[in-house]
Design an enzyme around this catalytic site. Structure first.
Site, PDB file in Angstrom:
ATOM      1  N   ASN A 105      27.939  11.309 -24.595  1.00  0.00           N
ATOM      2  CA  ASN A 105      27.448  12.600 -24.108  1.00  0.00           C
ATOM      3  C   ASN A 105      26.152  12.316 -23.355  1.00  0.00           C
ATOM      4  O   ASN A 105      25.125  12.056 -23.973  1.00  0.00           O
ATOM      5  CB  ASN A 105      27.209  13.549 -25.295  1.00  0.00           C
ATOM      6  N   LYS A 156      24.399  14.266 -21.597  1.00  0.00           N
ATOM      7  CA  LYS A 156      23.463  15.410 -21.571  1.00  0.00           C
ATOM      8  C   LYS A 156      22.892  15.590 -20.160  1.00  0.00           C
ATOM      9  O   LYS A 156      23.588  15.334 -19.179  1.00  0.00           O
ATOM     10  CB  LYS A 156      22.381  15.211 -22.642  1.00  0.00           C
ATOM     11  N   HIS A 165      28.060  22.359 -29.131  1.00  0.00           N
ATOM     12  CA  HIS A 165      26.980  21.392 -29.414  1.00  0.00           C
ATOM     13  C   HIS A 165      25.753  22.156 -29.899  1.00  0.00           C
ATOM     14  O   HIS A 165      25.451  23.250 -29.402  1.00  0.00           O
ATOM     15  CB  HIS A 165      26.662  20.592 -28.150  1.00  0.00           C
ATOM     16  N   GLU A 206      22.752  21.824 -29.265  1.00  0.00           N
ATOM     17  CA  GLU A 206      21.789  22.145 -28.214  1.00  0.00           C
ATOM     18  C   GLU A 206      22.187  23.439 -27.504  1.00  0.00           C
ATOM     19  O   GLU A 206      21.325  24.216 -27.095  1.00  0.00           O
ATOM     20  CB  GLU A 206      21.666  20.965 -27.228  1.00  0.00           C
ATOM     21  N   GLU A 214      28.013  16.624 -36.188  1.00  0.00           N
ATOM     22  CA  GLU A 214      26.713  16.189 -35.692  1.00  0.00           C
ATOM     23  C   GLU A 214      25.608  16.900 -36.471  1.00  0.00           C
ATOM     24  O   GLU A 214      25.224  18.031 -36.112  1.00  0.00           O
ATOM     25  CB  GLU A 214      26.571  16.536 -34.203  1.00  0.00           C
ATOM     26  N   GLY A 221      19.135  12.642 -31.780  1.00  0.00           N
ATOM     27  CA  GLY A 221      17.974  12.224 -30.994  1.00  0.00           C
ATOM     28  C   GLY A 221      16.751  11.899 -31.832  1.00  0.00           C
ATOM     29  O   GLY A 221      15.649  11.764 -31.295  1.00  0.00           O
ATOM     30  N   SER A 253      22.312   9.840 -33.538  1.00  0.00           N
ATOM     31  CA  SER A 253      21.647   8.531 -33.577  1.00  0.00           C
ATOM     32  C   SER A 253      22.590   7.382 -33.936  1.00  0.00           C
ATOM     33  O   SER A 253      22.188   6.453 -34.625  1.00  0.00           O
ATOM     34  CB  SER A 253      20.440   8.568 -34.534  1.00  0.00           C
TER      35      SER A 253
END
Ligand code: 13P
Length: 259
Positions: free
Chosen positions: A12, A14, A99, A101, A171, A177, A217
């Site tokens: 991904n 991003k 996701h 985010e 996730e 991250g 991660s």
């Protein structure tokens, strides 16, 4: 260890990698995975880099293309949005949905996510439905309840035949991250829970067929331990997928585990 479903290692990217850089990254990946046959490899560039990614993959490439988002309508007055048909036209076969985010920064809720999952399936795009709890939810002991509700709502009104086509990505928000990966035990525990809930919602055969990726991660130095777990069928990788070396090391690990 029981025989694994075929691993899927997905990057991904991003809001990284512009169209001028994507060709180089894909050529490097392509060269490194020329002998990989047992793993499905997927990259999800930003919209503006998809065409360049497609050109770089060319006809010899063993890499599938995914998008990071789309809008669940055929066409119309949706300024700034991109449809499933437009993505299909560019050779996109997967789309990331739900996701964290997008849930956090763009206020996407379970109903909208479910609409996207259903629309993607109806448009021959494979949804990668992302689910995951925050650190606060885990501290409060609510992680299983959260995952269960994200799954239940995200997969509402989806048939058994359809669910077999989709991929799920666990996730944990606290691992994205941050460099803090879920331990293999913690991840496996949640993946097994997801699979058992799919069994409850659908049936054992279907639950067994669905790929459940881990994201948060994942890197070359923790991938083996995670991918060895029975219910972890691949990775959805952010940071480590932006460099051909680290991304391909993970692909190589999955390939060796499939031998
Ligand atoms: P990182 O691998 O950078 O933690 O990102 C994971 C992710 O969000 C993939 O979708």
């Amino acid at each position: 260890m029981a025989e694994h479903r075929k691993y899927l290692v997905a990057g991904n990217w991003k809001m990284n990698i512009s169209s001028s850089d994507v060709g180089r990254l894909i050529s490097e990946i392509n060269a490194k995975i020329a002998n990989i046959t047992k793993v499905d490899v997927l990259v999800c560039p930003p919209f503006t880099s998809i065409q360049a990614a497609k050109d770089a993959i060319g006809s010899i490439g063993n890499i599938s293309l995914g998008a990071q988002n789309f809008y669940p309508e055929k066409n119309g007055p949706y300024t700034g949005e991109v449809s499933a048909i437009m993505l299909r036209e560019l050779g996109v076969s997967y789309v990331i949905i739900g996701h964290s985010e997008r849930r956090i920064y763009f206020n996407e809720d379970d109903d909208f996510i479910n609409r996207k999952v259903r629309f993607a399936l109806g448009s021959s795009l494979i949804p990668i439905l992302c689910i995951g709890e925050t650190i606060e939810q885990r501290r409060d002991g609510k992680e299983f309840a959260i995952i269960q509700s994200q799954l239940k709502n995200g997969l509402k009104n989806i048939t058994v035949q359809e669910v077999e086509k989709l991929t799920i990505a666990y996730e944990p928000v606290w691992a994205i991250g941050t460099g803090e990966t879920a331990t293999p035990k913690t991840a496996q525990e949640m993946h097994a829970f997801i699979r058992s809930f799919l069994k409850e919602m659908f049936n054992a055969e279907t639950a067994n067929a669905v790929k459940i990726l881990y994201g948060g991660s994942m890197k070359s130095d923790n991938a083996e331990e995670l991918l060895k777990e029975d219910d972890i069928d691949g990775g959805l990788i952010g940071g480590a997928s932006l460099k051909a070396t680290s991304f391909c090391e993970i692909i190589e690990i999955a390939n060796l585990l499939s031998a």
